[in-house]
Design a protein around this motif. Structure first.
Motif, PDB file in Angstrom:
ATOM      1  N   ASP A   1     -32.982 -60.505  20.146  1.00 34.77           N
ATOM      2  CA  ASP A   1     -33.438 -61.567  19.121  1.00 34.77           C
ATOM      3  C   ASP A   1     -33.503 -62.878  20.033  1.00 34.77           C
TER       4      ASP A   1
ATOM      5  N   ASP B   1     -37.410 -58.253  16.060  1.00 35.33           N
ATOM      6  CA  ASP B   1     -38.199 -58.961  15.087  1.00 35.33           C
ATOM      7  C   ASP B   1     -39.679 -59.033  15.368  1.00 35.33           C
TER       8      ASP B   1
ATOM      9  N   THR C   1     -31.501 -55.719  12.682  1.00 35.71           N
ATOM     10  CA  THR C   1     -31.374 -56.927  13.733  1.00 35.71           C
ATOM     11  C   THR C   1     -30.168 -57.613  13.247  1.00 35.71           C
ATOM     12  N   SER C   2     -29.473 -56.957  12.214  1.00 34.15           N
ATOM     13  CA  SER C   2     -28.340 -57.812  11.678  1.00 34.15           C
ATOM     14  C   SER C   2     -27.175 -58.161  12.864  1.00 34.15           C
TER      15      SER C   2
ATOM     16  N   GLU D   1     -28.297 -60.920  14.922  1.00 32.61           N
ATOM     17  CA  GLU D   1     -28.333 -62.246  14.341  1.00 32.61           C
ATOM     18  C   GLU D   1     -26.965 -62.678  14.064  1.00 32.61           C
TER      19      GLU D   1
ATOM     20  N   ASN E   1     -25.651 -64.098  17.438  1.00 33.36           N
ATOM     21  CA  ASN E   1     -26.257 -65.339  17.529  1.00 33.36           C
ATOM     22  C   ASN E   1     -25.666 -66.484  16.720  1.00 33.36           C
TER      23      ASN E   1
END
Length: 295
Positions: free
Chosen positions: A66, A138, A200-201, A204, A207
């Motif tokens: 990401d 993503d 993509t949990s 994320e 991040n």
């Protein structure tokens, strides 16, 4: 800088990694802002070099990538009217790769959001892996060609697209709240990715740790980076602390231990010793360069 002993350096680094601003650290420790900023740069350069060397042959299987936005000096739209804006002022993106199983920050890259940056990031990631992986990104278009160029068909790659909608009756005072996710779309692209692992949990969430741990990522404040070098060094130091020092709540160990990169959790004093070793090597290299030039 020479007046700081190991304990003082470790304390300042601990405060930096805890999200405290440089001015606040100066007030707490008595060290000057320039001294703290110099230590940040030294620590970031040493951390980047160390991780570039040891984060190799990684046993990752499920990787998520990401990008997270920030800016240097001023946002892109404000650069033309900003006073004394440096050449690298404006939006900056940090590309990150997280191993979903060990939570290791396997790679990071500070640049723009172009295809060229995606290519550099994905090529670097591929060089750190020991085996075939399942990769999820993503819907940013730059990923697709970058993954194809780096991995070819030797990967299980998928794209996850989140669909957002405006919350009904949302009042103006909530304009800074995130949009509501109304659905997701999972798209297998290359190979045979396991649908239950298309996510993509984790990246994320990792991040989210960045703005919580680095004052310069905080939105709607004046704590942003003023130099791109300092910004990149802060991220490298954060990655070092996240991978080697900070015990992850899921595994009850550091991500580096979970990934087999090291066999122990580092203390801040260990990080200081690593920085000192890097500085000693840099001094020796500089002397050798001067000697070769004189000959």
């Amino acid at each position: 800088m020479n007046k700081l002993n190991r304990e003082d350096r470790a304390k300042i680094l601990q405060l930096l990694c805890g999200g405290m601003a440089i001015r606040a650290i100066s007030r707490v420790t008595g060290a000057s802002k320039n001294t703290i900023a110099k230590l940040l740069v030294d620590a970031g350069r040493a951390s980047a070099a160390y991780q570039d060397r040891v984060l190799r042959n990684l046993p990752c299987k499920l990787v998520q990538v990401d990008e997270i936005w920030s800016f240097v000096y001023a946002k892109h739209m404000n650069v033309p009217k900003a006073k004394s804006a440096p050449a690298d002022a404006g939006d900056v993106w940090t590309w990150t790769a997280i191993d979903a199983e060990t939570k290791l920050l396997a790679g990071f890259y500070v640049s723009d959001r172009s295809y060229g940056a995606a290519r550099e990031f994905i090529d670097d990631l591929k060089g750190r892996l020991a085996n075939r992986i399942q990769l999820t990104s993503d819907g940013h278009k730059a990923y697709l060609q970058a993954v194809v160029n780096a991995f070819g068909n030797d990967i299980d790659y998928s794209i996850l697209v989140k669909k957002y909608g405006q919350e009904p009756g949302k009042s103006p005072e909530r304009r800074y709240s995130p949009a509501v996710c109304i659905g997701i779309e999972k798209n297998p692209i290359i190979g045979n990715p396991d649908m239950k692992h298309i996510s993509t949990s984790y990246v994320e969430r990792a991040n989210l740790t960045m703005p919580m741990s680095m004052r310069r990522f905080t939105r709607l404040t004046n704590g942003s980076s003023k130099k791109i070098e300092n910004h990149a060094c802060a991220i490298a130091l954060h990655a070092m602390h996240y991978n080697f020092v900070r015990v992850h709540s899921t595994h009850k160990m550091t991500p580096a231990i979970a990934a087999g990169v090291t066999d122990r959790a580092w203390k801040m004093i260990d990080l200081v010793e690593m920085i000192e070793s890097f500085e000693a090597r840099e001094i020796l290299r500089h002397r050798e360069q001067l000697l070769s030039q004189s000959n």
